[in-house]
Scaffold this motif. Structure first.
Motif, PDB file in Angstrom:
ATOM      1  N   ARG A  71       0.597   3.679  -9.229  1.00  0.00           N
ATOM      2  CA  ARG A  71       0.379   2.557 -10.152  1.00  0.00           C
ATOM      3  C   ARG A  71      -0.065   3.057 -11.530  1.00  0.00           C
ATOM      4  NH1 ARG A  71      -4.877   0.151  -8.696  1.00  0.00           N
ATOM      5  NH2 ARG A  71      -5.394   2.086  -9.745  1.00  0.00           N
ATOM      6  N   ILE A  73       5.430  -4.870  -4.815  1.00  0.00           N
ATOM      7  CA  ILE A  73       5.360  -3.561  -5.471  1.00  0.00           C
ATOM      8  C   ILE A  73       5.086  -2.472  -4.437  1.00  0.00           C
ATOM      9  CG2 ILE A  73       4.000  -2.150  -7.063  1.00  0.00           C
ATOM     10  CD1 ILE A  73       3.760  -4.653  -8.850  1.00  0.00           C
ATOM     11  N   ILE A 120      -2.153  -5.076  -7.373  1.00  0.00           N
ATOM     12  CA  ILE A 120      -0.697  -5.181  -7.476  1.00  0.00           C
ATOM     13  C   ILE A 120      -0.205  -6.143  -6.396  1.00  0.00           C
ATOM     14  CG2 ILE A 120      -0.387  -2.872  -8.479  1.00  0.00           C
ATOM     15  CD1 ILE A 120       0.345  -1.808  -5.752  1.00  0.00           C
TER      16      ILE A 120
END
Length: 118
Positions: free
Chosen positions: A50, A16, A12
């Motif tokens: 996630r 984020i 990611i």
């Protein structure tokens, strides 16, 4: 480890990771000069976040079941079962609605093709 390496390991972006922290999903330690330092436990938690997002959960929904994200739990998180069951029911409702819309479009398409061939 620092944010870039943590983000790379999780697949990611650093942005984020900062978002997870901003909305209260992560509480990351900082060095004296303000750099974020991620522990292995932070990475596991961020990975769980996630994964929940990838399955359709919002950060607000994940926050409501934050106890399920921690390594502190002694076993499976019972609250997570209810949340996952509710999310599955929601997905099933959406799927039914999409199937209904798809059938309506197929019906209209068949009628249009029939009219054009006459």
């Amino acid at each position: 480890m620092q944010a870039k390496e943590a983000a790379d390991r999780l697949g990611i972006t650093q942005r984020i990771l900062r978002h997870y922290e901003k909305v209260g999903l992560l509480d990351v330690r900082r060095t004296d000069n303000g750099y974020r330092i991620y522990s292995e436990a932070d990475l596991r938690r961020a990975g769980r976040i996630r994964d929940f997002i990838a399955t359709g959960f919002s950060t607000r929904e994940i926050l409501a079941m934050s106890a399920c994200l921690s390594d502190d739990a002694d076993g499976p998180c019972e609250g997570g079962i209810a949340q996952l069951t509710e999310k599955l029911a929601h997905i099933d409702r959406l799927r039914d609605e999409l199937d209904t819309r798809r059938d309506a479009i197929l019906d209209r398409l068949a009628k249009l093709k029939a009219e054009l061939s006459n």
